[in-house]
Design a protein around this motif. Sequence first.
Motif, PDB file in Angstrom:
ATOM      1  N   GLY A 131       0.681  -1.132  -0.073  1.00 40.95           N
ATOM      2  CA  GLY A 131      -0.130  -0.044   0.180  1.00 40.95           C
ATOM      3  C   GLY A 131       1.042   1.329  -0.005  1.00 40.95           C
ATOM      4  O   GLY A 131       0.492   2.202  -0.673  1.00 40.95           O
ATOM      5  N   ALA A 132       1.830   1.183   0.839  1.00 38.30           N
ATOM      6  CA  ALA A 132       2.679   2.630   0.969  1.00 38.30           C
ATOM      7  C   ALA A 132       3.432   2.646  -0.625  1.00 38.30           C
ATOM      8  O   ALA A 132       3.678   3.843  -1.229  1.00 38.30           O
ATOM      9  CB  ALA A 132       3.728   2.314   2.064  1.00 38.30           C
ATOM     10  N   LEU A 133       3.995   1.506  -1.152  1.00 42.59           N
ATOM     11  CA  LEU A 133       4.424   1.642  -2.669  1.00 42.59           C
ATOM     12  C   LEU A 133       3.637   2.328  -3.562  1.00 42.59           C
ATOM     13  O   LEU A 133       3.801   3.191  -4.239  1.00 42.59           O
ATOM     14  CB  LEU A 133       5.179   0.458  -2.883  1.00 42.59           C
ATOM     15  N   TRP A 161       2.480  15.534 -12.936  1.00 41.46           N
ATOM     16  CA  TRP A 161       1.329  15.862 -13.402  1.00 41.46           C
ATOM     17  C   TRP A 161       1.227  17.309 -13.406  1.00 41.46           C
ATOM     18  O   TRP A 161       0.761  17.956 -14.158  1.00 41.46           O
ATOM     19  CB  TRP A 161      -0.017  14.806 -13.515  1.00 41.46           C
ATOM     20  N   SER A 162       1.025  17.606 -11.981  1.00 40.16           N
ATOM     21  CA  SER A 162       0.628  18.964 -11.623  1.00 40.16           C
ATOM     22  C   SER A 162       1.940  20.101 -12.097  1.00 40.16           C
ATOM     23  O   SER A 162       1.362  21.126 -12.288  1.00 40.16           O
ATOM     24  CB  SER A 162       0.416  19.057 -10.024  1.00 40.16           C
ATOM     25  N   LEU A 202       1.790   6.979  -6.809  1.00 40.66           N
ATOM     26  CA  LEU A 202       0.575   7.512  -7.195  1.00 40.66           C
ATOM     27  C   LEU A 202       0.725   9.150  -6.873  1.00 40.66           C
ATOM     28  O   LEU A 202       0.692  10.104  -7.579  1.00 40.66           O
ATOM     29  CB  LEU A 202      -0.687   7.147  -6.642  1.00 40.66           C
ATOM     30  N   GLY A 203       1.340   9.379  -5.686  1.00 41.51           N
ATOM     31  CA  GLY A 203       1.838  10.832  -5.231  1.00 41.51           C
ATOM     32  C   GLY A 203       2.845  11.421  -6.191  1.00 41.51           C
ATOM     33  O   GLY A 203       2.542  12.560  -6.381  1.00 41.51           O
ATOM     34  N   LEU A 232      13.758   9.835 -10.116  1.00 42.81           N
ATOM     35  CA  LEU A 232      12.820   9.587  -9.030  1.00 42.81           C
ATOM     36  C   LEU A 232      11.580   8.693  -9.489  1.00 42.81           C
ATOM     37  O   LEU A 232      11.241   7.901  -8.906  1.00 42.81           O
ATOM     38  CB  LEU A 232      12.749  10.868  -8.188  1.00 42.81           C
ATOM     39  N   THR A 233      10.895   9.243 -10.402  1.00 42.55           N
ATOM     40  CA  THR A 233       9.665   8.728 -10.582  1.00 42.55           C
ATOM     41  C   THR A 233      10.151   7.284 -11.224  1.00 42.55           C
ATOM     42  O   THR A 233       9.517   6.349 -11.028  1.00 42.55           O
ATOM     43  CB  THR A 233       8.955   9.509 -11.884  1.00 42.55           C
TER      44      THR A 233
END
Length: 171
Positions: free
Chosen positions: A105-107, A119-120, A112-113, A137-138
Amino acid sequence: MPAHAVAPLTPYLSMVAFAFIYYRRIRRSFGRQQWKSTRAIVRLSILGLVTAMLVLAACFLPHVALGIALGALLGAGLGLLSLRHTHTEWADGSGWYTPNPWIGGALSVVLLGRLIWRWSQGAFSTGGTSGQNASPLTMGIAAALVVYSLVHVGGLWLRMRALRPALPGRA
């Protein structure tokens, strides 16, 4: 529906599809799950292909190679740790497992973050066909998630195969 009528909806439709895929990914991180061998083999094949594409990306985009390598190492370690904390059993004629919800879940939330952040900041608005706007990093987070899943699903497949009761007539 004509193609020109769908074109304005394309970004929204792709985001809905991405959200659905991500929802299914996160849902597999929580609660008791039924083991399906065929699905695991398909998943391992796809993850192997994506891992190969990440290796190619590291070769052809040297500025992201370190991020991918570190992410892959982190993902392998987290996959082994998660596998250690995953409960497996054979009951009611089929295999069941309960994954550790925190690691997967953390990964997922971190990736997603990071994607939302990129994207922002407009990283995906330029078309991105050259690969030069790829972030180490991504790509590292993506490599961690892919290798984590590869190690975890592969380890579960081996564990469930060992747990499976011997069928009559099978040695």
